[in-house]
Design an enzyme around this catalytic site. Sequence first.
Site, mmCIF file in Angstrom:
data_model
loop_
_atom_site.group_PDB
_atom_site.id
_atom_site.type_symbol
_atom_site.label_atom_id
_atom_site.label_comp_id
_atom_site.label_asym_id
_atom_site.label_seq_id
_atom_site.Cartn_x
_atom_site.Cartn_y
_atom_site.Cartn_z
ATOM 1 N N LYS A 1 -14.235 11.102 -24.350
ATOM 2 C CA LYS A 1 -15.630 10.784 -24.010
ATOM 3 C C LYS A 1 -15.599 9.878 -22.780
ATOM 4 O O LYS A 1 -15.359 8.678 -22.882
ATOM 5 C CB LYS A 1 -16.344 10.066 -25.165
ATOM 6 C CG LYS A 1 -17.848 10.019 -24.922
ATOM 7 C CD LYS A 1 -18.507 8.761 -25.363
ATOM 8 C CE LYS A 1 -18.376 7.610 -24.431
ATOM 9 N NZ LYS A 1 -18.920 7.778 -23.081
ATOM 10 N N GLU B 1 -7.622 -1.205 -24.478
ATOM 11 C CA GLU B 1 -7.350 -1.789 -23.146
ATOM 12 C C GLU B 1 -8.663 -2.413 -22.698
ATOM 13 O O GLU B 1 -9.602 -1.687 -22.340
ATOM 14 C CB GLU B 1 -6.933 -0.689 -22.163
ATOM 15 C CG GLU B 1 -5.603 -0.034 -22.468
ATOM 16 C CD GLU B 1 -4.421 -0.908 -22.108
ATOM 17 O OE1 GLU B 1 -4.614 -1.939 -21.441
ATOM 18 O OE2 GLU B 1 -3.299 -0.566 -22.520
ATOM 19 N N CYS C 1 -9.968 -4.090 -13.906
ATOM 20 C CA CYS C 1 -9.652 -5.042 -14.982
ATOM 21 C C CYS C 1 -8.521 -5.996 -14.579
ATOM 22 O O CYS C 1 -8.441 -7.105 -15.094
ATOM 23 C CB CYS C 1 -9.269 -4.286 -16.242
ATOM 24 S SG CYS C 1 -7.933 -3.132 -15.965
ATOM 25 N N GLU D 1 -15.730 -11.977 -16.522
ATOM 26 C CA GLU D 1 -15.306 -11.022 -15.501
ATOM 27 C C GLU D 1 -16.443 -10.834 -14.508
ATOM 28 O O GLU D 1 -17.557 -10.495 -14.908
ATOM 29 C CB GLU D 1 -15.088 -9.655 -16.160
ATOM 30 C CG GLU D 1 -13.702 -9.352 -16.592
ATOM 31 C CD GLU D 1 -13.597 -7.890 -17.063
ATOM 32 O OE1 GLU D 1 -14.397 -7.469 -17.917
ATOM 33 O OE2 GLU D 1 -12.692 -7.203 -16.591
HETATM 34 P P1 NAP Z 1 -17.917 -0.445 -21.431
HETATM 35 O O1 NAP Z 1 -19.368 -0.708 -21.263
HETATM 36 O O2 NAP Z 1 -17.209 -1.098 -22.554
HETATM 37 O O3 NAP Z 1 -17.814 1.146 -21.551
HETATM 38 C C1 NAP Z 1 -16.564 1.788 -21.682
HETATM 39 C C2 NAP Z 1 -16.756 3.098 -22.409
HETATM 40 O O4 NAP Z 1 -17.242 2.838 -23.726
HETATM 41 C C3 NAP Z 1 -17.783 4.045 -21.770
HETATM 42 O O5 NAP Z 1 -17.346 5.364 -21.940
HETATM 43 C C4 NAP Z 1 -19.027 3.794 -22.606
HETATM 44 O O6 NAP Z 1 -19.919 4.856 -22.633
HETATM 45 C C5 NAP Z 1 -18.399 3.593 -23.969
HETATM 46 N N1 NAP Z 1 -19.255 2.878 -24.917
HETATM 47 C C6 NAP Z 1 -20.081 1.838 -24.669
HETATM 48 N N2 NAP Z 1 -20.690 1.450 -25.816
HETATM 49 C C7 NAP Z 1 -20.220 2.267 -26.794
HETATM 50 C C8 NAP Z 1 -20.466 2.375 -28.206
HETATM 51 N N3 NAP Z 1 -21.313 1.564 -28.832
HETATM 52 N N4 NAP Z 1 -19.822 3.323 -28.893
HETATM 53 C C9 NAP Z 1 -18.960 4.157 -28.283
HETATM 54 N N5 NAP Z 1 -18.680 4.101 -26.952
HETATM 55 C C10 NAP Z 1 -19.307 3.167 -26.226
HETATM 56 O O7 NAP Z 1 -17.087 -0.786 -20.128
HETATM 57 P P2 NAP Z 1 -17.358 -0.359 -18.630
HETATM 58 O O8 NAP Z 1 -18.392 -1.211 -18.043
HETATM 59 O O9 NAP Z 1 -17.546 1.122 -18.535
HETATM 60 O O10 NAP Z 1 -15.931 -0.650 -17.959
HETATM 61 C C11 NAP Z 1 -15.593 -1.871 -17.449
HETATM 62 C C12 NAP Z 1 -14.767 -2.649 -18.442
HETATM 63 O O11 NAP Z 1 -13.567 -1.944 -18.726
HETATM 64 C C13 NAP Z 1 -14.330 -4.001 -17.883
HETATM 65 O O12 NAP Z 1 -14.430 -4.971 -18.889
HETATM 66 C C14 NAP Z 1 -12.863 -3.752 -17.519
HETATM 67 O O13 NAP Z 1 -12.076 -4.907 -17.480
HETATM 68 C C15 NAP Z 1 -12.447 -2.814 -18.597
HETATM 69 N N6 NAP Z 1 -11.250 -2.070 -18.190
HETATM 70 C C16 NAP Z 1 -10.061 -2.384 -18.790
HETATM 71 C C17 NAP Z 1 -8.911 -1.722 -18.404
HETATM 72 C C18 NAP Z 1 -7.578 -2.028 -19.050
HETATM 73 O O14 NAP Z 1 -6.667 -1.229 -18.871
HETATM 74 N N7 NAP Z 1 -7.433 -3.124 -19.774
HETATM 75 C C19 NAP Z 1 -8.968 -0.741 -17.408
HETATM 76 C C20 NAP Z 1 -10.189 -0.458 -16.815
HETATM 77 C C21 NAP Z 1 -11.331 -1.132 -17.236
HETATM 78 P P3 NAP Z 1 -21.212 4.862 -21.670
HETATM 79 O O15 NAP Z 1 -20.696 5.000 -20.310
HETATM 80 O O16 NAP Z 1 -21.993 6.026 -22.081
HETATM 81 O O17 NAP Z 1 -21.911 3.558 -21.896
#
Ligand code: NAP
Length: 484
Positions: free
Chosen positions: A180, A256, A290, A384
């Site tokens: 997804k 992650e 990240c 962040e």
């Molecule tokens: P996010 O809001 O947590 O969303 C990530 C994914 O989760 C998206 O596909 C999102 O779908 C989905 N999602 C959100 N709420 C959900 C729920 N209640 N149930 C199921 N899925 C759900 O994060 P983001 O803003 O896209 O990404 C940025 C974050 O990712 C930052 O915090 C960054 O540090 C972190 N990140 C970490 C790494 C690592 O390797 N540690 C790498 C890259 C990014 P939707 O798009 O439809 O909302």
Amino acid sequence: MTTTQPLTDQQFLQRLAEQAGKDGTKTFAVTSPATGQTVVDVADCNADHARDAVERSVKAFDNWRKVNPYERSRLLLAWYDAIMAHQDAIGKIISAEMGKPVSEARGEVAYAAAFVQFYGEEAKRIRGETFSSQFSHKRLYAERMPVGPVYAITPWNFPAAMITRKVAPALAAGCTAIVKPAAQSPLTAVFLAYLWEQVGGPADALSVLTTRDARGVSEVMFDDVRIRKLTFTGSTSVGRSLYAQAAKTLKKVSLELGGHAPFLIFDDADLDLAVNEVIACKFRNAGQTCVCTNRVYVQKGIADAFTQKLVERVAELKVGDPANDATEIGPLVDAAGLEKVQSHVKDAVNKGAQLHIGGNANELYYEPTVLTDVRAGMQILEEETFGPVAPIILFDTEEEAIHQANDTPYGLAAYMYTNDLRRMHRVSEALEYGIVGVNDGGPSAAQAPFGGIKDSGLGREGGHWGLDEFLEVKYVSVGLREPA
Ligand code: NAP
């Protein structure tokens, strides 16, 4: 078989446009942060589509797990070739859907493909163990088996690499995967799955659910005991909630999550190297990474020289249309992202930080920014920022630098710049992080373990560690006693 003529990005979009809504599935528009225009419409999958994907994935798992590892390897390596043949087209799609400068996006495609290549090779190297028994008539061994169908949720900031880092080891291990992708960047996921099928990969071994209903689709996965693993990359808050939901059916979990990387520069560091690497580490993907540094700690003896050089280099960064090859900084992904960056800078300035360069926005474009006099109590040191802002904090002693670097709930990546070997060991051992770059602002590699501790997550991606996340251990004890 790889298609002889790789698709261009426009041909791929044309295919998607022709397919959208054909089977009656609702669609949603993917928009470009650079132009605000629709790139293309894609399927808006719902819980019924999710249930169907589970059935297909479970069925496919029964076959895929039995496919000879050498054949799994061959398919993965063919997928790698196909991705690299489409490096330019996928790069342009990444750039269109989430605003990454296209030259950087091509780099992401190569990085993403490296995981497919690495796990294509590793598929042949899944090893068990034999060990001795205290009973002479017994033979004991442990073998590795695929964990089962996997559910992968990925973020928008690396639309290709976050998928291959999960899916390639899953497929190598003999698991099937349902992905997804983020609603903001689903096109790259669809492109990758298309190429998998093109090279002869079983379609149901890798499915993609594009949707605006992340919650509804995910609930189906959490409720179904046959989905044996959740692998998630995204924010810490969402990760925490998914961890609890995965407990219902006791899935194996990898997370992650977010980071807040410190970047320590000691008096004895090579200053030009440190400046160049802060630029690369902080400003790539407009700071939406990240492992981007969010706190630049500089020892007082070199602080003025460092700040001056950094500001000069920041002034040279080319902000503009991400589709342009020369662009180094594109737009932020959306208005919420921009608002967060603006509020962090405003909060810091209100509390006494000095703005040396940047600090303004034009639509979703935020100028690369350098702040000094940053100190405890400012939002930017706690959350962040996910934007092109480098906050500089001064320190006197090594102990002080270590203490401040570790003073965060996050534990993903940290960086340190020094030419003193003893200091290198002392400090890298003291840093409470999953990844430490020593005179290296870009340590990620397909063969290396990537992941964090504390609020930055559980498990590792990359290297043999990344494969272990998709394998279970089965212990077999064989009794050889002759019948009485
Ligand atoms: P996010 O809001 O947590 O969303 C990530 C994914 O989760 C998206 O596909 C999102 O779908 C989905 N999602 C959100 N709420 C959900 C729920 N209640 N149930 C199921 N899925 C759900 O994060 P983001 O803003 O896209 O990404 C940025 C974050 O990712 C930052 O915090 C960054 O540090 C972190 N990140 C970490 C790494 C690592 O390797 N540690 C790498 C890259 C990014 P939707 O798009 O439809 O909302």
